[in-house]
Design a protein around this motif. Structure first.
Motif, PDB file in Angstrom:
ATOM      1  N   GLU A  52     -15.330   2.248  13.987  1.00 46.43           N
ATOM      2  CA  GLU A  52     -15.869   1.157  13.188  1.00 46.43           C
ATOM      3  C   GLU A  52     -14.810   0.073  13.010  1.00 46.43           C
ATOM      4  O   GLU A  52     -13.617   0.348  12.941  1.00 46.43           O
ATOM      5  CB  GLU A  52     -16.318   1.661  11.811  1.00 46.43           C
ATOM      6  N   ARG A  53     -15.268  -1.178  12.928  1.00 49.33           N
ATOM      7  CA  ARG A  53     -14.392  -2.326  12.710  1.00 49.33           C
ATOM      8  C   ARG A  53     -14.889  -3.085  11.490  1.00 49.33           C
ATOM      9  O   ARG A  53     -16.085  -3.339  11.351  1.00 49.33           O
ATOM     10  CB  ARG A  53     -14.398  -3.253  13.926  1.00 49.33           C
ATOM     11  N   CYS A  54     -13.980  -3.456  10.599  1.00 55.30           N
ATOM     12  CA  CYS A  54     -14.379  -4.160   9.384  1.00 55.30           C
ATOM     13  C   CYS A  54     -13.369  -5.261   9.083  1.00 55.30           C
ATOM     14  O   CYS A  54     -12.169  -4.986   8.975  1.00 55.30           O
ATOM     15  CB  CYS A  54     -14.458  -3.187   8.210  1.00 55.30           C
ATOM     16  N   GLU A  55     -13.844  -6.499   8.985  1.00 53.68           N
ATOM     17  CA  GLU A  55     -12.980  -7.613   8.603  1.00 53.68           C
ATOM     18  C   GLU A  55     -13.143  -7.853   7.114  1.00 53.68           C
ATOM     19  O   GLU A  55     -14.253  -8.001   6.608  1.00 53.68           O
ATOM     20  CB  GLU A  55     -13.323  -8.871   9.394  1.00 53.68           C
ATOM     21  N   LEU A  56     -12.022  -7.896   6.405  1.00 52.00           N
ATOM     22  CA  LEU A  56     -12.029  -8.018   4.953  1.00 52.00           C
ATOM     23  C   LEU A  56     -11.373  -9.318   4.522  1.00 52.00           C
ATOM     24  O   LEU A  56     -10.323  -9.706   5.047  1.00 52.00           O
ATOM     25  CB  LEU A  56     -11.279  -6.846   4.309  1.00 52.00           C
ATOM     26  N   GLY A  57     -11.984  -9.992   3.535  1.00 53.03           N
ATOM     27  CA  GLY A  57     -11.421 -11.178   2.919  1.00 53.03           C
ATOM     28  C   GLY A  57     -11.315 -10.987   1.424  1.00 53.03           C
ATOM     29  O   GLY A  57     -11.516  -9.876   0.902  1.00 53.03           O
ATOM     30  N   VAL A  58     -11.044 -12.061   0.719  1.00 48.54           N
ATOM     31  CA  VAL A  58     -10.832 -11.993  -0.728  1.00 48.54           C
ATOM     32  C   VAL A  58     -12.072 -11.416  -1.414  1.00 48.54           C
ATOM     33  O   VAL A  58     -13.191 -11.868  -1.193  1.00 48.54           O
ATOM     34  CB  VAL A  58     -10.507 -13.385  -1.281  1.00 48.54           C
ATOM     35  N   GLY A  59     -11.849 -10.395  -2.235  1.00 52.13           N
ATOM     36  CA  GLY A  59     -12.931  -9.764  -2.981  1.00 52.13           C
ATOM     37  C   GLY A  59     -13.616  -8.636  -2.257  1.00 52.13           C
ATOM     38  O   GLY A  59     -14.415  -7.916  -2.861  1.00 52.13           O
ATOM     39  N   ASP A  60     -13.331  -8.444  -0.967  1.00 51.09           N
ATOM     40  CA  ASP A  60     -13.994  -7.385  -0.207  1.00 51.09           C
ATOM     41  C   ASP A  60     -13.387  -6.025  -0.527  1.00 51.09           C
ATOM     42  O   ASP A  60     -12.202  -5.903  -0.857  1.00 51.09           O
ATOM     43  CB  ASP A  60     -13.897  -7.649   1.292  1.00 51.09           C
ATOM     44  N   TYR A  61     -14.234  -4.997  -0.391  1.00 53.19           N
ATOM     45  CA  TYR A  61     -13.868  -3.617  -0.733  1.00 53.19           C
ATOM     46  C   TYR A  61     -14.108  -2.711   0.456  1.00 53.19           C
ATOM     47  O   TYR A  61     -15.075  -2.903   1.207  1.00 53.19           O
ATOM     48  CB  TYR A  61     -14.715  -3.153  -1.928  1.00 53.19           C
ATOM     49  N   LEU A  62     -13.235  -1.719   0.617  1.00 48.71           N
ATOM     50  CA  LEU A  62     -13.417  -0.732   1.686  1.00 48.71           C
ATOM     51  C   LEU A  62     -12.876   0.609   1.222  1.00 48.71           C
ATOM     52  O   LEU A  62     -11.794   0.686   0.624  1.00 48.71           O
ATOM     53  CB  LEU A  62     -12.683  -1.172   2.956  1.00 48.71           C
ATOM     54  N   TYR A  63     -13.636   1.652   1.501  1.00 47.32           N
ATOM     55  CA  TYR A  63     -13.157   3.013   1.264  1.00 47.32           C
ATOM     56  C   TYR A  63     -12.933   3.701   2.600  1.00 47.32           C
ATOM     57  O   TYR A  63     -13.811   3.680   3.475  1.00 47.32           O
ATOM     58  CB  TYR A  63     -14.159   3.831   0.440  1.00 47.32           C
ATOM     59  N   THR A  64     -11.768   4.313   2.783  1.00 46.99           N
ATOM     60  CA  THR A  64     -11.445   5.070   3.992  1.00 46.99           C
ATOM     61  C   THR A  64     -11.215   6.518   3.606  1.00 46.99           C
ATOM     62  O   THR A  64     -10.324   6.813   2.784  1.00 46.99           O
ATOM     63  CB  THR A  64     -10.189   4.499   4.678  1.00 46.99           C
ATOM     64  N   PRO A  65     -11.983   7.463   4.146  1.00 45.30           N
ATOM     65  CA  PRO A  65     -11.819   8.874   3.780  1.00 45.30           C
ATOM     66  C   PRO A  65     -10.468   9.429   4.219  1.00 45.30           C
ATOM     67  O   PRO A  65      -9.857   8.955   5.182  1.00 45.30           O
ATOM     68  CB  PRO A  65     -12.973   9.565   4.524  1.00 45.30           C
ATOM     69  N   GLY A  66     -10.008  10.449   3.522  1.00 47.58           N
ATOM     70  CA  GLY A  66      -8.782  11.117   3.900  1.00 47.58           C
ATOM     71  C   GLY A  66      -8.890  11.692   5.307  1.00 47.58           C
ATOM     72  O   GLY A  66      -9.915  12.248   5.691  1.00 47.58           O
ATOM     73  N   GLY A  67      -7.827  11.535   6.080  1.00 46.66           N
ATOM     74  CA  GLY A  67      -7.798  12.061   7.439  1.00 46.66           C
ATOM     75  C   GLY A  67      -8.311  11.109   8.492  1.00 46.66           C
ATOM     76  O   GLY A  67      -8.053  11.314   9.683  1.00 46.66           O
ATOM     77  N   ASP A  68      -9.052  10.055   8.093  1.00 47.69           N
ATOM     78  CA  ASP A  68      -9.560   9.096   9.076  1.00 47.69           C
ATOM     79  C   ASP A  68      -8.402   8.262   9.627  1.00 47.69           C
ATOM     80  O   ASP A  68      -7.646   7.643   8.861  1.00 47.69           O
ATOM     81  CB  ASP A  68     -10.594   8.173   8.439  1.00 47.69           C
ATOM     82  N   VAL A  69      -8.285   8.225  10.932  1.00 53.49           N
ATOM     83  CA  VAL A  69      -7.225   7.446  11.578  1.00 53.49           C
ATOM     84  C   VAL A  69      -7.669   5.993  11.634  1.00 53.49           C
ATOM     85  O   VAL A  69      -8.762   5.677  12.109  1.00 53.49           O
ATOM     86  CB  VAL A  69      -6.934   7.982  12.992  1.00 53.49           C
ATOM     87  N   HIS A  70      -6.803   5.089  11.158  1.00 56.29           N
ATOM     88  CA  HIS A  70      -7.167   3.675  11.129  1.00 56.29           C
ATOM     89  C   HIS A  70      -5.959   2.803  11.460  1.00 56.29           C
ATOM     90  O   HIS A  70      -4.814   3.168  11.219  1.00 56.29           O
ATOM     91  CB  HIS A  70      -7.757   3.280   9.777  1.00 56.29           C
ATOM     92  N   ARG A  71      -6.263   1.645  12.037  1.00 54.80           N
ATOM     93  CA  ARG A  71      -5.263   0.643  12.432  1.00 54.80           C
ATOM     94  C   ARG A  71      -5.632  -0.666  11.740  1.00 54.80           C
ATOM     95  O   ARG A  71      -6.820  -0.970  11.568  1.00 54.80           O
ATOM     96  CB  ARG A  71      -5.262   0.485  13.946  1.00 54.80           C
ATOM     97  N   VAL A  72      -4.633  -1.465  11.353  1.00 49.22           N
ATOM     98  CA  VAL A  72      -4.887  -2.680  10.587  1.00 49.22           C
ATOM     99  C   VAL A  72      -4.097  -3.846  11.176  1.00 49.22           C
ATOM    100  O   VAL A  72      -2.928  -3.690  11.543  1.00 49.22           O
ATOM    101  CB  VAL A  72      -4.490  -2.514   9.099  1.00 49.22           C
ATOM    102  N   LYS A  73      -4.733  -5.010  11.248  1.00 44.06           N
ATOM    103  CA  LYS A  73      -4.051  -6.244  11.608  1.00 44.06           C
ATOM    104  C   LYS A  73      -4.294  -7.282  10.527  1.00 44.06           C
ATOM    105  O   LYS A  73      -5.427  -7.461  10.057  1.00 44.06           O
ATOM    106  CB  LYS A  73      -4.542  -6.789  12.949  1.00 44.06           C
ATOM    107  N   TYR A  74      -3.226  -7.984  10.133  1.00 42.45           N
ATOM    108  CA  TYR A  74      -3.299  -8.980   9.073  1.00 42.45           C
ATOM    109  C   TYR A  74      -3.386 -10.364   9.700  1.00 42.45           C
ATOM    110  O   TYR A  74      -2.475 -10.812  10.397  1.00 42.45           O
ATOM    111  CB  TYR A  74      -2.097  -8.841   8.141  1.00 42.45           C
TER     112      TYR A  74
END
Length: 302
Positions: free
Chosen positions: A247-269
């Motif tokens: 899954e891919r999710c773009e977040l801006g001001v005020g956005d919320y995201l929950y990531t479960p424990g153990g889920d591998v994730h990568r982030v770019k700012y």
């Protein structure tokens, strides 16, 4: 509560749900159509997107009502309520729907796809359809509202839309920044050595909560945590790739995201970014790739 008779139904409903509420939403859409009420079904999306879509449409017209469903019924109502003139209420029982219409003149009803049964949800929706504003309700002990309460409710129709339209705080010495932002104000941030470009200020140790900053262009290589975590973006923009769920999710001001424990994730700012993060337990981090691998994969995606 038994269904009341009504000579008037809204001209149209718009409906939508997330994955946890889609089955219940489909049942309720079918029920509305069986009553010859037109429904525009926007289908399924994440809770904040579908809540916003419904809210925007209801905000644009007086004879449109909304129907939403997610796991709890709370998330979709939060984002629908971001739009002027939208009064979304999470109704877990038939009595909730009567109260919401009688007291709040609610025009969007939100259901819990996890806890509501189809039969109870249909009864709740019927009450929402057939309960006029200011009518007797469980909160009034099923008696007509006293005259002073009816006057208050009438006045609320003109006062509620004004909330948020102007600055409610004339005191120049009062900060309009959010409470979470104030937590970070004046505090020293510690660099996150394992994540170049990042720094963090822990505001609670257990379960860990922190304010985190990353400079624009920074990349968090794929990693995971033992515990799930909530993120709310206060400044900037970032993209989160949940590699475990693809899954891919773009977040801006005020956005919320929950990531479960153990889920591998990568982030770019995408720009200088600041966010509040709260883990379900103690903070830790395990890398699943190095920075060079992450940058190579991101270049290939582009």
């Amino acid at each position: 509560m038994s269904q009341k008779n009504s000579d008037h139904h809204p001209l149209k409903f718009v409906a939508g749900a997330d994955a946890f509420g889609c089955a219940l939403k489909d049942t309720l859409v079918s029920h509305l159509r069986s009553l010859n009420i037109p429904v525009e079904d926007l289908g399924t999306d994440n809770h904040y997107s579908i809540g916003a879509k419904i809210g925007q449409i209801v905000s644009s017209g007086t004879e449109i009502r909304g129907l939403l469903a997610c796991g709890t019924g709370v998330g979709v109502s939060i984002f629908a309520n971001k739009f002027p003139g939208v009064y979304a209420a999470t109704c877990l029982t038939p009595a909730d729907a009567v109260n919401a219409r009688s007291i709040n003149n609610a025009n969007v009803i939100a259901f819990s796809g996890i806890s509501a049964t189809p039969n109870a949800a249909v009864e709740t929706l019927n009450n929402f359809l057939n309960t006029p504003f200011k009518s007797p309700c469980p909160a009034s002990n099923s008696e007509p509202w006293p005259e002073n309460i009816q006057s208050f409710l009438d006045k609320s129709l003109t006062e509620m839309p004004k909330i948020g339209s102007t600055n409610p705080n004339p005191n120049p010495n009062f900060s309009n920044s959010c409470v979470i932002c104030d937590l970070a104000s004046g505090r020293e941030f510690t660099p996150v050595e394992i994540m170049p470009g990042g720094s963090m200020k822990i505001v609670r140790e257990s379960p860990t909560a922190a304010v985190v900053r990353f400079s624009g262009g920074s990349v968090e290589p794929a990693h995971h945590h033992s515990y799930g975590h909530d993120v709310v973006v206060m400044k900037g923009r970032k993209i989160v790739w949940n590699l475990s769920k693809k899954e891919r999710c773009e977040l801006g001001v005020g956005d919320y995201l929950y990531t479960p424990g153990g889920d591998v994730h990568r982030v770019k700012y995408l720009e200088d970014t600041e966010f509040f993060i709260r883990w379900d337990g103690g903070w830790d981090i395990m890398l699943d790739e190095d920075l060079a691998t992450a940058l190579t994969d991101l270049d290939q995606d582009v």
